[in-house]
Write an enzyme that holds these catalytic residues in place. Structure first.
Site, mmCIF file in Angstrom:
data_model
loop_
_atom_site.group_PDB
_atom_site.id
_atom_site.type_symbol
_atom_site.label_atom_id
_atom_site.label_comp_id
_atom_site.label_asym_id
_atom_site.label_seq_id
_atom_site.Cartn_x
_atom_site.Cartn_y
_atom_site.Cartn_z
ATOM 1 N N ALA A 1 5.388 1.440 -5.631
ATOM 2 C CA ALA A 1 6.556 2.117 -5.072
ATOM 3 C C ALA A 1 7.777 1.290 -5.447
ATOM 4 C CB ALA A 1 6.401 2.189 -3.558
ATOM 5 N N GLY B 1 1.461 1.540 -5.122
ATOM 6 C CA GLY B 1 1.635 2.985 -5.230
ATOM 7 C C GLY B 1 1.199 3.519 -6.588
ATOM 8 N N GLU C 1 -2.399 3.997 -6.228
ATOM 9 C CA GLU C 1 -2.609 5.108 -5.277
ATOM 10 C C GLU C 1 -2.373 6.452 -5.961
ATOM 11 O OE1 GLU C 1 0.076 3.243 -2.357
ATOM 12 O OE2 GLU C 1 -1.580 3.469 -0.937
ATOM 13 N N GLU D 1 0.077 -4.843 -1.898
ATOM 14 C CA GLU D 1 1.068 -4.649 -0.836
ATOM 15 C C GLU D 1 1.062 -5.759 0.203
ATOM 16 O OE1 GLU D 1 -0.725 -2.283 -2.220
ATOM 17 O OE2 GLU D 1 0.360 -0.382 -2.306
#
Ligand code: 3H9
Length: 690
Positions: free
Chosen positions: A63, A102, A105, A125
Site C-alpha cells: 500500500a 498490499g 495481498e 506490515e
C-alpha cells in the site's frame, strides 16, 4: 488507460500493467484505474484470462504508506481484491522483484501466482507497526498453512520464489521474460477450463491446523514482542483465519488494522521507515561518486575484523593489515571461525564461506594498501597512534583514495590535518559487531570533500548499513548522547536504586537491556580505560574494575554470571558496595521510582540530542532517531528519542529537566534552547543545519 496503468492484449489474454514508480505502491491513482480495468475485463467476453503485472523494477511493494493516517479514498485494496474474487476467468499475478504487503495481498486475490526466480514475497506490515489489512492474514494461511503464515506475518521477513513455490504460495517459477511466461501459463490454464477456486474458498490446509502447536508458537512470539502490539495482533488475526468463517475473520483483521494504524507505535515505526531513507540523502544530487573496487582495513581486532567482514559480505575484496604476523593470523583465524559458526547455524553455505574468505588478503606492509580505494583505520583509540597511521597512509595511498577512521571519540579534523589530503579523510564509525550492527555514523570533517562523503553513503547502502551523516564532536551523535544518558546512572545507584531496578525500568520501557546489563556485556574495563584516559571517575564502576569484575567475561560485574550464562543474577556484594560508597559520601538512600529513573536518564538523552541539532552535528532530528534505534536499541515502537520526546510531551520534559537542574545543578539537566523552542512550537526545526 492512465499514466499508472496500462491494459494490453496478447490474443485472448489481457495484461494489466501497473506502472507507479519507484515501487508500484498501490496509491489511489493506481487503485482507481485498476478497479475500472478489472470490471471491464470481467465483462469482456473476448478475454479468456487476465495477467496482472508491473512495470519497472518490482511488482507492487505494498500500500502507499504516505496515505496512512489520511481518510481512505475508495476503492480501497480490499474492494479490489473482493472484485478479483468475483471474476470467473483465471486471474494470474506475474511477480518480479518484491511482492510485499498490499502487493502480495493483491496477488492473493488472483487465482494463480507465477514468479520470477529472483522474486521475493512477504507481508512486512509488522515492521510498520500494523498488520496486513488487505486480507493477507486470512488468505495466506489458506495457501501455506496457519503455522507458516504466522511465522511469515509476525517476522515480516519475505521468502524467495523457490520457497514460495514449495509452500504453495506461487504456482510456477520462471526464468527469462516473465510476462511471456505468465501469458503462456494463463492461456494453458484457460484452455484446460475451470472452475477456478478463489483463495478465500480453499479451506483444506486450515482444517489440518494443529491449534495447540499454533498457540505455543504464538505464545513464544508474543514473549519476544517486547511491548510491541503489532506482532500480537498479527498472531490473533491468523488464529481468527483458522477459527472463524472467512468474512468474520476478514472483518476482525480490518478492526485490528484500523486500531493499529492509528497507534503511536505504528506512527513511530512509519516515522523510522522514512527517517532511514531520508538520512541517506545528501544535498547536491549530481555529485559523481568515486570508484571503490578494493577496501583496506587497518587492525584485525574485533572491530577491524568485523569491518573487514562487512565489506567482504558486501562483495568487496579486502586487504587486512596488522602490525605483526601473529596478530594478522589471529585476526584472520577469528574471521574464519565466525564464518564457520554461520555455516553451522545454517545462515551461510560452505560455498559462500569459501567465496568470502577468498576476498581477504592479509599483510603487514603498508605498501600493500596502495591499490585500495578506501582504507579504514580501526586501530587503538589513541590520537598519537592514529596520526602515525594516517601519516603512513598519506605516503602510500593512491590519489583520491578515501582515508577513514573508525574512531569513536577522537577529533577527526585533527587526524585529517596529519595528512596532506584532508579532503579525503572522514570518519566511518561502525558499531560492534561491525558485520552485524546496521548503523554506520559517517563523520564529515571540516575539509571532507562532498564526493568522498557521497561515495561513503552509497557504499554504506551497498554493504547493507543504515548510514547517518554526522559532524565532528566528542562521541559524535550516538556516544555523546550515551554519555548524557549514563551520567545519572551512578547517582541513582548511590541514592538508593539497584542495578536490577534501573535495568528493569529500561526493559519495561522497551529496551532490549538496561545500562548495567549493557556495561557487563561490553566489558566494564572499556569504560574504565576511557575514564582513566580522560581523568574521570565513576565510583561504583571503578571499584568493580579494581576488584577485577569486568562483567560477563569475568563472570562478575554489576551482576553475577554462572559459567557461560548470559543473564546475570543480582549480587548482594555489589549492593553492599553501593550502600557502603553512599554512606562514605553521606548519601541517605531513598525509594526511587521507575518514573524517576526514566526522567533522569532519558530526558538528558533527549536534551543532548537537542544540543546536537542546535550545533548542526546532526542535520535532522530524525537522523538522531535512526542512530539510536539502529545502534543502541532504542525501542522501535517509540520511534527514537526525538520522536518519543514529541509523544512524551516536550513541555513536560523541559519542566522536569528544570526541576532536576535546580536540585542537582548538573549541566546535563539544563534544558537546551532548542528543546524549549520545541516545547512551544512542536517542531524540531531550527537546529543549525535544519
Ligand atoms: C501495506 O501494504 C498495508 C496493507 O496490508 C493494507 C492496506 C489496506 N509506500 O526503500 P527504497 C518509497 S503497508 C510509499 O529506498 P529499495 C521510499 O520511501 C506496506 N512509498 O528502495 C523511497 O522514497 P524516496 C507494506 C514507498 O529498492 C522509494 O520508495 N510494504 C513504499 O531499497 C524507494 O524505496 C512494505 O512495507 C510504500 N509502500 O527497496 C514495503 N515503499 O526515494 C516497503 C517504498 O523518496 N518498501 N517507498 O526516499 C520496501 O521495503 C522497499 O522500499 C523495497 C525497495 C524493498 C520495496
Amino acid at each position: 488507460m492512465s499514466d499508472s496503468l496500462k491494459v494490453s492484449r496478447d490474443g485472448d489474454v489481457a495484461i494489466v500493467t501497473i506502472d507507479n514508480p519507484p515501487v508500484n505502491a498501490l496509491s489511489f491513482h493506481v487503485r482507481e484505474p485498476l478497479m475500472q480495468a478489472l470490471v471491464a475485463l470481467r465483462n469482456d467476453a473476448s478475454v479468456a484470462a487476465i495477467v496482472l503485472a508491473c512495470a519497472g523494477r518490482t511488482f507492487v511493494a505494498g500500500a502507499d504508506i504516505t496515505e496512512f493516517g489520511k481518510p481512505v479514498q475508495q476503492p480501497d485494496l480490499r474492494a479490489i481484491v473482493a472484485l478479483l474474487e468475483t471474476i470467473a476467468k483465471p486471474t494470474i499475478a506475474a511477480i518480479h522483484g518484491t511482492a510485499l504487503g498490499g502487493g502480495l495481498e493483491l496477488a492473493l486475490g488472483c487465482h494463480f501466482r507465477v514468479a520470477d526466480a529472483s522474486a521475493k514475497l512477504g507481508l512486512p506490515e509488522v515492521k510498520l507497526g500494523i498488520l496486513p489489512g488487505g486480507g493477507g492474514t486470512v488468505r495466506l494461511p489458506r495457501l501455506v498453512g496457519a503455522l507458516k503464515a504466522l511465522k511469515m506475518i509476525v517476522s515480516g521477513t519475505p521468502i524467495g520464489a523457490d520457497e514460495a513455490h514449495a509452500t504453495g504460495l506461487v504456482d510456477a517459477v520462471f526464468e527469462g521474460d516473465l510476462t511471456t511466461h505468465a501469458v503462456n501459463f494463463a492461456r494453458e490454464i484457460a484452455r484446460k477450463g475451470g472452475p477456478f477456486t478463489p483463495v478465500r474458498d480453499r479451506n483444506d490446509l486450515l482444517r489440518e491446523t494443529d491449534l495447540a502447536a499454533f498457540d505455543a508458537e504464538a505464545a513464544d512470539l508474543a514473549r519476544k514482542a517486547r511491548g510491541l502490539e503489532a506482532p500480537i495482533a498479527c498472531a490473533e488475526a491468523v488464529r481468527n483465519a483458522v477459527t472463524l468463517p472467512f468474512d468474520e475473520a476478514l472483518a476482525a483483521e480490518r478492526a485490528l488494522f484500523v486500531k493499529l494504524v492509528a497507534s503511536d507505535q505504528s506512527r513511530a515505526q512509519r516515522h523510522l521507515f522514512f527517517a532511514e531513507r531520508e538520512a541517506a540523502k545528501l544535498p547536491g544530487k549530481d555529485i559523481v561518486k568515486r570508484r571503490i573496487a578494493r577496501v583496506g582495513v587497518i587492525g584485525a581486532g574485533t572491530m577491524g575484523g568485523g569491518i573487514a567482514m562487512a565489506f567482504a559480505n558486501g562483495g568487496f575484496p579486502v586487504t587486512l593489515l596488522e602490525a605483526s604476523h601473529e596478530a594478522l593470523q589471529r585476526g584472520l583465524g577469528t574471521i574464519e571461525k565466525n564464518y564457520t559458526v554461520s555455516v553451522s547455524r545454517g545462515s551461510l553455505s560452505e560455498e559462500a564461506k569459501r567465496q568470502r574468505l577468498a576476498q581477504f588478503k592479509g599483510t603487514t606492509d603498508y605498501a600493500d594498501l596502495a591499490d585500495c580505494d578506501l582504507i579504514i583505520e580501526a586501530a587503538f583509540e589513541d590520537m598519537a597512534v592514529k596520526k602515525e597511521i594516517f601519516g603512513k597512509l598519506d605516503a602510500v595511498a593512491k590519489a583520491g583514495a578515501i582515508l577513514a577512521t573508525n574512531t569513536s571519540y577522537l577529533d577527526i579534523n585533527d587526524i585529517a590535518a596529519s595528512t596532506s589530503r584532508p579532503q579525503d579523510v572522514l570518519g566511518l564509525h561502525f558499531f560492534s559487531p561491525a558485520n552485524v550492527m546496521k548503523l554506520l555514523e559517517i563523520v564529515r570533517a571540516e575539509k571532507t570533500a562532498p564526493d568522498a562523503l557521497a561515495t561513503s553513503v552509497d557504499l554504506a547502502r551497498r554493504i547493507g548499513k543504515v548510514a547517518v551523516v554526522v559532524g565532528v564532536c566528542h562521541g559524535f551523535v550516538g556516544n555523546r548522547m550515551l554519555a548524557a544518558r549514563g551520567s545519572e546512572s551512578e547517582a541513582l545507584l548511590l541514592e538508593g536504586a539497584t542495578p536490577s531496578q534501573i535495568d528493569k525500568a529500561f526493559t519495561d520501557f522497551g529496551w532490549p537491556m538496561g545500562p548495567f546489563q549493557m556495561s557487563d556485556l561490553a566489558g566494564l574495563d572499556i569504560g574504565w580505560r576511557n575514564r582513566k584516559a580522560r581523568g574521570q571517575t565513576a565510583v561504583i564502576a571503578d571499584t568493580l574494575c579494581e576488584q577485577g569484575r569486568f562483567g560477563q567475561k569475568t563472570g562478575r560485574g554489576f551482576y553475577l554470571y554462572e559459567a557461560g550464562a548470559r543473564a546475570g543474577a543480582a549480587d548482594p556484594e555489589v549492593e553492599a558496595l553501593i550502600r557502603g560508597k553512599a554512606a562514605e559520601q553521606g548519601i541517605a538512600p531513598h525509594a526511587i521510582s521507575a518514573e524517576e529513573i526514566i526522567e533522569r536518564t532519558l530526558y538528558p538523552l533527549v536534551n543532548e540530542g537537542a544540543k546536537i541539532l542546535e550545533e548542526g552535528i546532526a542535520a535532522r532530528a530524525s537522523d538522531i532517531d535512526v542512530v539510536w534505534v539502529n545502534g543502541y536499541g532504542f525501542p522501535v515502537g517509540k520511534g527514537g528519542p526525538m520522536f518519543w520526546a514529541g509523544l512524551e510531551g516536550p513541555a513536560r520534559i523541559v519542566e522536569r529537566l528544570e526541576y532536576w537542574h535546580q536540585r542537582t545543578g548538573r549541566p546535563v539537566f539544563k534544558p537546551a534552547p532548542l528543546l524549549k523552542r520545541m516545547a512551544e512550537t512542536g517542531s524540531w526545526d531550527g537546529g543549525a543545519a535544519g
